[in-house]
Motif scaffolding. Structure first.
Motif, mmCIF file in Angstrom:
data_model
loop_
_atom_site.group_PDB
_atom_site.id
_atom_site.type_symbol
_atom_site.label_atom_id
_atom_site.label_comp_id
_atom_site.label_asym_id
_atom_site.label_seq_id
_atom_site.Cartn_x
_atom_site.Cartn_y
_atom_site.Cartn_z
ATOM 1 N N ARG A 1 0.802 -1.226 0.000
ATOM 2 C CA ARG A 1 0.000 0.000 0.000
ATOM 3 C C ARG A 1 0.836 1.278 0.000
ATOM 4 N N PRO A 2 1.898 1.382 0.816
ATOM 5 C CA PRO A 2 2.642 2.651 0.865
ATOM 6 C C PRO A 2 3.234 3.084 -0.474
ATOM 7 N N ALA A 3 3.501 2.145 -1.372
ATOM 8 C CA ALA A 3 4.165 2.482 -2.639
ATOM 9 C C ALA A 3 3.189 2.949 -3.714
ATOM 10 N N ILE A 4 1.891 2.660 -3.560
ATOM 11 C CA ILE A 4 0.921 2.991 -4.606
ATOM 12 C C ILE A 4 0.819 4.506 -4.755
ATOM 13 N N GLY A 5 1.080 4.983 -5.948
ATOM 14 C CA GLY A 5 0.991 6.408 -6.238
ATOM 15 C C GLY A 5 2.234 7.217 -5.888
ATOM 16 N N MET A 6 3.244 6.567 -5.299
ATOM 17 C CA MET A 6 4.453 7.278 -4.895
ATOM 18 C C MET A 6 5.518 7.173 -5.981
ATOM 19 N N LYS A 7 6.272 8.252 -6.173
ATOM 20 C CA LYS A 7 7.325 8.290 -7.185
ATOM 21 C C LYS A 7 8.695 8.189 -6.528
ATOM 22 N N THR A 8 8.892 7.113 -5.823
ATOM 23 C CA THR A 8 10.108 6.939 -5.032
ATOM 24 C C THR A 8 11.041 5.884 -5.603
ATOM 25 N N GLY A 9 10.693 5.344 -6.777
ATOM 26 C CA GLY A 9 11.496 4.284 -7.353
ATOM 27 C C GLY A 9 11.109 2.905 -6.848
ATOM 28 N N VAL A 10 10.044 2.831 -6.054
ATOM 29 C CA VAL A 10 9.549 1.555 -5.519
ATOM 30 C C VAL A 10 8.175 1.265 -6.131
ATOM 31 N N SER A 11 8.047 0.133 -6.794
ATOM 32 C CA SER A 11 6.783 -0.243 -7.432
ATOM 33 C C SER A 11 5.898 -1.010 -6.451
ATOM 34 N N ALA A 12 4.622 -1.150 -6.804
ATOM 35 C CA ALA A 12 3.665 -1.884 -5.972
ATOM 36 C C ALA A 12 3.084 -3.042 -6.771
ATOM 37 N N ASN A 13 2.973 -4.181 -6.122
ATOM 38 C CA ASN A 13 2.437 -5.373 -6.759
ATOM 39 C C ASN A 13 1.179 -5.847 -6.048
ATOM 40 N N ALA A 14 0.296 -6.449 -6.817
ATOM 41 C CA ALA A 14 -0.888 -7.088 -6.253
ATOM 42 C C ALA A 14 -0.543 -8.516 -5.849
ATOM 43 N N ALA A 15 -1.439 -9.140 -5.105
ATOM 44 C CA ALA A 15 -1.282 -10.565 -4.802
ATOM 45 C C ALA A 15 -1.851 -11.414 -5.932
ATOM 46 N N TYR A 16 -2.506 -10.773 -6.897
ATOM 47 C CA TYR A 16 -3.115 -11.479 -8.022
ATOM 48 C C TYR A 16 -2.240 -11.358 -9.271
ATOM 49 N N TYR A 17 -2.278 -12.397 -10.099
ATOM 50 C CA TYR A 17 -1.551 -12.382 -11.370
ATOM 51 C C TYR A 17 -2.511 -11.911 -12.463
ATOM 52 N N GLN A 18 -2.122 -10.829 -13.155
ATOM 53 C CA GLN A 18 -2.993 -10.179 -14.123
ATOM 54 C C GLN A 18 -2.552 -10.496 -15.553
ATOM 55 N N ARG A 19 -3.496 -10.747 -16.396
ATOM 56 C CA ARG A 19 -3.205 -11.080 -17.789
ATOM 57 C C ARG A 19 -3.059 -9.797 -18.597
ATOM 58 N N GLY A 20 -1.887 -9.585 -19.153
ATOM 59 C CA GLY A 20 -1.636 -8.375 -19.921
ATOM 60 C C GLY A 20 -2.099 -8.480 -21.361
ATOM 61 N N ALA A 21 -2.174 -7.327 -22.020
ATOM 62 C CA ALA A 21 -2.614 -7.288 -23.419
ATOM 63 C C ALA A 21 -1.674 -8.087 -24.313
ATOM 64 N N ASP A 22 -0.380 -8.119 -23.984
ATOM 65 C CA ASP A 22 0.582 -8.868 -24.793
ATOM 66 C C ASP A 22 0.360 -10.380 -24.700
ATOM 67 N N ASN A 23 -0.355 -10.818 -23.679
ATOM 68 C CA ASN A 23 -0.640 -12.235 -23.492
ATOM 69 C C ASN A 23 -2.115 -12.532 -23.765
ATOM 70 N N ASN A 24 -2.645 -11.793 -24.749
ATOM 71 C CA ASN A 24 -4.027 -11.982 -25.189
ATOM 72 C C ASN A 24 -5.046 -11.555 -24.144
ATOM 73 N N GLY A 25 -4.649 -10.694 -23.235
ATOM 74 C CA GLY A 25 -5.612 -10.112 -22.309
ATOM 75 C C GLY A 25 -6.542 -9.178 -23.060
ATOM 76 N N PRO A 26 -7.844 -9.231 -22.796
ATOM 77 C CA PRO A 26 -8.810 -8.463 -23.584
ATOM 78 C C PRO A 26 -8.703 -6.960 -23.361
ATOM 79 N N THR A 27 -8.547 -6.227 -24.445
ATOM 80 C CA THR A 27 -8.530 -4.766 -24.386
ATOM 81 C C THR A 27 -9.891 -4.174 -24.714
ATOM 82 N N SER A 28 -10.873 -5.039 -24.960
ATOM 83 C CA SER A 28 -12.230 -4.595 -25.253
ATOM 84 C C SER A 28 -13.223 -5.585 -24.644
ATOM 85 N N VAL A 29 -14.364 -5.094 -24.193
ATOM 86 C CA VAL A 29 -15.382 -5.982 -23.645
ATOM 87 C C VAL A 29 -16.126 -6.727 -24.749
ATOM 88 N N LYS A 30 -15.770 -6.461 -25.999
ATOM 89 C CA LYS A 30 -16.364 -7.197 -27.110
ATOM 90 C C LYS A 30 -15.791 -8.607 -27.215
#
Length: 248
Positions: free
Chosen positions: A137-166
């Motif tokens: 939580r502390p890293a979300i939205g902060m520009k400190t060089g520290v990224s934030a990760n979820a506990a869930y694995y998300q499917r990106g557009a490069d891996n055929n993740g849907p970019t449209s609800v169609k």
């Protein structure tokens, strides 16, 4: 037996009672231990069932937010924001700040401010012990060089993740499987022991049993495993090749 006369009457006293013997105490302790052994697993199972329900609710909230975003964006999902850049690959990343002074949301992190009421808890499975809201939580939205990760694995557009609800409603978006690091690198982490919760494009969260044959490279290198002859995990989740549980 002793007796004592009080005010003309007789009060009988049966003497002092003896204490428990060691054998009797051991029997009582054994019975208590047996009862605890019977009750505690049931209590633990109840707590895990509650965590599973919260996890599914988190995914549904993200699904509703994603469709709300699409309604405001000509049917494009939030993955369309990352399409064509380095953040379009599948990952747990929700906020990227690799270089201090810079930062941007990634994947379903784009929904955080305007569609999820800035509630970071929805990105974290309560059964996850590797990645928690308190850590990230502390890293979300902060520009400190520290990224934030979820506990869930998300499917990106490069891996055929849907970019449209169609896209097909059965397209898998997010899974609570995660890639582990360190000594157990390249193995799949499973938060709920024998199954995984999956969010689909239609907003449904489904529980799927994980087959023992799944190995740690299922989410690596996109969704193409023709070299190993192994179907990619996202494709299997799309087709629901694993047994569906009842998560209404």
């Amino acid at each position: 037996m002793k007796s004592q006369r009080i005010n003309g009457g007789t009060l009988c006293a049966w003497g002092t009672s003896r204490g428990f013997s060691i054998v009797e105490l051991l029997v009582v302790m054994a019975i208590i231990a047996l009862l605890l052994a019977l009750v505690l697993p049931a209590l633990g199972g109840g707590r895990e069932a509650a965590r599973v329900a919260i996890c599914a609710s988190n995914l549904r909230q993200i699904g509703v937010a994603n469709r709300a975003y699409a309604a405001d964006s000509k049917l494009r999902t939030c993955l369309s924001i990352d399409k064509g850049n380095s953040l379009a690959t599948s990952s747990t990343l929700i906020w990227s700040s690799v270089i201090p002074g810079t930062g941007q949301f990634a994947l379903y992190g784009h929904l955080f401010r305007d569609y999820l009421n800035q509630n970071p808890e929805v990105y974290f499975c309560p059964s996850s012990q590797k990645v928690t809201a308190a850590q990230q939580r502390p890293a979300i939205g902060m520009k400190t060089g520290v990224s934030a990760n979820a506990a869930y694995y998300q499917r990106g557009a490069d891996n055929n993740g849907p970019t449209s609800v169609k896209r097909a409603a059965n397209s898998a978006l997010i899974s609570d499987l995660f890639m582990t690091v360190g000594a157990k690198a390249n193995t799949l982490g499973i938060s709920h022991l024998q199954f995984v919760n999956v969010l689909y494009l239609d907003g449904a969260a489904r529980g799927l049993y994980i087959p023992p044959s799944w190995s740690g490279n299922l989410f690596k290198d996109g969704d193409d495993h023709s070299v190993t002859g192994e179907a990619g995990a996202w494709s299997q989740l799309d087709r629901r090749d694993v047994q569906v549980m009842s998560l209404k």
